[in-house]
Design a protein around this motif. Structure first.
Motif, mmCIF file in Angstrom:
data_model
loop_
_atom_site.group_PDB
_atom_site.id
_atom_site.type_symbol
_atom_site.label_atom_id
_atom_site.label_comp_id
_atom_site.label_asym_id
_atom_site.label_seq_id
_atom_site.Cartn_x
_atom_site.Cartn_y
_atom_site.Cartn_z
ATOM 1 N N UNK A 155 -19.887 -31.374 19.455
ATOM 2 C CA UNK A 155 -19.699 -30.704 18.177
ATOM 3 C C UNK A 155 -18.202 -30.457 18.015
ATOM 4 N N UNK A 156 -17.562 -31.387 17.337
ATOM 5 C CA UNK A 156 -16.107 -31.335 17.171
ATOM 6 C C UNK A 156 -15.810 -30.499 15.935
ATOM 7 N N UNK A 157 -15.488 -29.227 16.142
ATOM 8 C CA UNK A 157 -15.264 -28.313 15.030
ATOM 9 C C UNK A 157 -13.780 -28.228 14.723
ATOM 10 N N UNK A 158 -13.450 -27.443 13.705
ATOM 11 C CA UNK A 158 -12.058 -27.363 13.267
ATOM 12 C C UNK A 158 -11.152 -26.788 14.348
ATOM 13 N N UNK A 159 -11.676 -25.868 15.131
ATOM 14 C CA UNK A 159 -10.885 -25.219 16.169
ATOM 15 C C UNK A 159 -11.509 -25.473 17.533
ATOM 16 N N UNK A 160 -11.360 -26.664 18.023
ATOM 17 C CA UNK A 160 -11.871 -27.009 19.341
ATOM 18 C C UNK A 160 -13.139 -27.830 19.271
ATOM 19 N N UNK A 161 -13.983 -27.714 20.303
ATOM 20 C CA UNK A 161 -15.220 -28.488 20.369
ATOM 21 C C UNK A 161 -16.173 -27.839 21.355
ATOM 22 N N UNK A 162 -17.467 -28.100 21.143
ATOM 23 C CA UNK A 162 -18.513 -27.661 22.058
ATOM 24 C C UNK A 162 -19.267 -28.891 22.526
ATOM 25 N N UNK A 163 -19.506 -28.996 23.839
ATOM 26 C CA UNK A 163 -20.108 -30.187 24.443
ATOM 27 C C UNK A 163 -21.460 -29.844 25.051
ATOM 28 N N UNK A 164 -22.415 -30.747 24.832
ATOM 29 C CA UNK A 164 -23.700 -30.690 25.525
ATOM 30 C C UNK A 164 -23.818 -31.951 26.369
ATOM 31 N N UNK A 165 -23.998 -31.791 27.677
ATOM 32 C CA UNK A 165 -24.131 -32.926 28.592
ATOM 33 C C UNK A 165 -25.421 -32.791 29.391
ATOM 34 N N UNK A 166 -26.244 -33.838 29.345
ATOM 35 C CA UNK A 166 -27.506 -33.895 30.083
ATOM 36 C C UNK A 166 -27.220 -34.253 31.537
ATOM 37 N N UNK A 167 -27.844 -33.538 32.464
ATOM 38 C CA UNK A 167 -27.717 -33.855 33.889
ATOM 39 C C UNK A 167 -28.965 -34.582 34.378
ATOM 40 N N UNK A 168 -30.121 -33.961 34.218
ATOM 41 C CA UNK A 168 -31.401 -34.621 34.487
ATOM 42 C C UNK A 168 -32.463 -33.938 33.635
ATOM 43 N N UNK A 169 -33.737 -34.144 33.952
ATOM 44 C CA UNK A 169 -34.812 -33.665 33.093
ATOM 45 C C UNK A 169 -34.837 -32.147 32.933
ATOM 46 N N UNK A 170 -34.287 -31.413 33.896
ATOM 47 C CA UNK A 170 -34.360 -29.953 33.839
ATOM 48 C C UNK A 170 -32.993 -29.283 33.812
ATOM 49 N N UNK A 171 -31.909 -30.046 33.848
ATOM 50 C CA UNK A 171 -30.578 -29.453 33.944
ATOM 51 C C UNK A 171 -29.655 -30.028 32.877
ATOM 52 N N UNK A 172 -28.724 -29.195 32.417
ATOM 53 C CA UNK A 172 -27.696 -29.668 31.495
ATOM 54 C C UNK A 172 -26.503 -28.726 31.545
ATOM 55 N N UNK A 173 -25.392 -29.184 30.985
ATOM 56 C CA UNK A 173 -24.149 -28.425 30.963
ATOM 57 C C UNK A 173 -23.702 -28.188 29.529
ATOM 58 N N UNK A 174 -23.089 -27.033 29.296
ATOM 59 C CA UNK A 174 -22.414 -26.728 28.041
ATOM 60 C C UNK A 174 -20.940 -26.522 28.360
ATOM 61 N N UNK A 175 -20.067 -27.143 27.605
ATOM 62 C CA UNK A 175 -18.636 -26.973 27.784
ATOM 63 C C UNK A 175 -17.961 -26.634 26.470
ATOM 64 N N UNK A 176 -16.802 -25.968 26.544
ATOM 65 C CA UNK A 176 -16.084 -25.549 25.340
ATOM 66 C C UNK A 176 -14.589 -25.725 25.573
ATOM 67 N N UNK A 177 -13.928 -26.268 24.561
ATOM 68 C CA UNK A 177 -12.477 -26.174 24.488
ATOM 69 C C UNK A 177 -12.123 -25.456 23.199
ATOM 70 N N UNK A 178 -11.155 -24.581 23.252
ATOM 71 C CA UNK A 178 -10.716 -23.836 22.077
ATOM 72 C C UNK A 178 -9.595 -24.535 21.327
ATOM 73 N N UNK A 179 -9.036 -25.554 21.936
ATOM 74 C CA UNK A 179 -7.845 -26.224 21.395
ATOM 75 C C UNK A 179 -8.239 -27.586 20.829
#
Length: 330
Positions: free
Chosen positions: A252-276
């Motif tokens: 999700x590439x927003x005006x002020x940074x981005x938010x990331x959703x990354x799948x790891x496996x069927x039960x796990x995933x990661x959320x990441x954020x950059x403010x820049x």
């Protein structure tokens, strides 16, 4: 059902008006009985009403689930008033509702509620997005500790009783965080956030916070993690037919940074954020490497191997450090 089929449906229903009217006239002619005009008019009105309903549904079908819920709510409220009058009317003002009328209305409301529920369940199974969806966070990590690595002050919050593989994942996420690009990472397993770590409290990032503080932002990120997981599951059902596998990355590439959703496996995933906004690509690459590292902790092969040209700087314009960066873009 596509637009053309919806457009044809009212015409098909309306064309059925002619058949019952012709049958009425034929019965009158053959049996020599008096023609029942009122019955023919009733049939015509009912079928025209169905045609009009189909026309309206064809025009508003995108909002149909919401309208059905609104109609169901209004109908249920009316049924509540009717029930009160039927139950207490004879006692309070010596009047009431005939039992037959109350029974017929109750049966109608029940049928409408049943049809609405079945329709919404079918649409939900097909990946219907519910407007104004508000996902809760569930239990959140509470065990807190802080680390200072280089110039970055890192916050780490974990759930109690995490296993050794998750402990390794915590270390991998902490190693990827930097006040310059990747600012927040949360790890989810079995529908809950097991840990998150960030550098949001770093003094160099204070200018990114205006109407929300660091704790409010963390809460919003954790909610977004649950929402993105729900939405990814719905999209996977839609994408199943293209035989491309499941969705492993959403940015999700927003005006002020981005938010990331990354799948790891069927039960796990990661959320990441950059403010820049200037570091969207850098943080994205870090998240991809981080997921492959975490998959390694669970003896899984990498899935995000990719090459990106380093001389072009990705799809964003390179901004020299000497160039002033407007606050609105931070």
């Amino acid at each position: 059902m596509d637009r053309d089929r919806f457009a044809r449906l009212p015409a098909v229903i309306a064309s059925l008006v002619l058949l019952p009217v012709l049958l009425e006239i034929l019965a009158w002619y053959i049996e020599g009985e008096e023609y029942n005009v009122s019955r023919a008019v009733t049939v015509v009105v009912v079928i025209l009403s169905l045609a009009l309903t189909a026309t309206v549904i064809g025009r508003i079908r995108a909002r149909l689930p919401v309208l059905m819920v609104v109609a169901l709510t209004v109908t249920a409220a009316g049924e509540g008033v009717l029930g009160f009058v039927a139950a207490f009317g004879p006692v309070l003002w010596h009047g009431g509702v005939p039992g037959e009328v109350h029974g017929l209305i109750t049966a109608g409301v029940s049928a409408f509620a049943f049809a609405t529920g079945v329709y919404l369940l079918i649409q939900y199974g097909r990946g219907l997005y519910l407007p104004y969806m508000e996902a809760g966070m569930g239990p959140v990590p509470t065990a807190t500790k802080r680390k200072v690595i280089g110039e970055s002050e890192i916050l780490i919050r974990t759930m109690p009783g995490i296993g050794p593989s998750v402990e390794k994942s915590v270390g991998s996420c902490v190693a990827m965080l930097d006040q310059d690009d990747l600012h927040f990472v949360a790890y989810y397993a079995d529908g809950r956030c097991c840990f998150y770590t960030d550098v949001l409290d770093d003094a160099d990032l204070a200018h990114f916070f205006h109407e929300t503080d660091q704790e409010q932002r963390r809460e919003l990120y954790l909610k977004a993690g649950h929402q993105l997981n729900w939405l990814t599951g719905r999209l996977n059902r839609q994408f199943r037919r293209i035989e491309g596998g499941i969705l492993i990355r959403t940015v999700l590439d927003v005006e002020r940074g981005a938010l990331y959703f990354y799948w790891i496996d069927e039960t796990r995933y990661l959320i990441g954020v950059t403010l820049d906004q200037r570091k969207v690509d850098v943080a994205d690459d870090k998240m991809a490497r981080l997921v492959d590292t975490i998959r390694g902790h669970f003896t899984l092969p990498p899935i995000n191997q990719r090459e990106r040209p380093r001389d072009t700087g990705g799809h964003l314009r390179s901004v020299p450090r000497s160039e002033p960066w407007p606050e609105s873009g931070s």
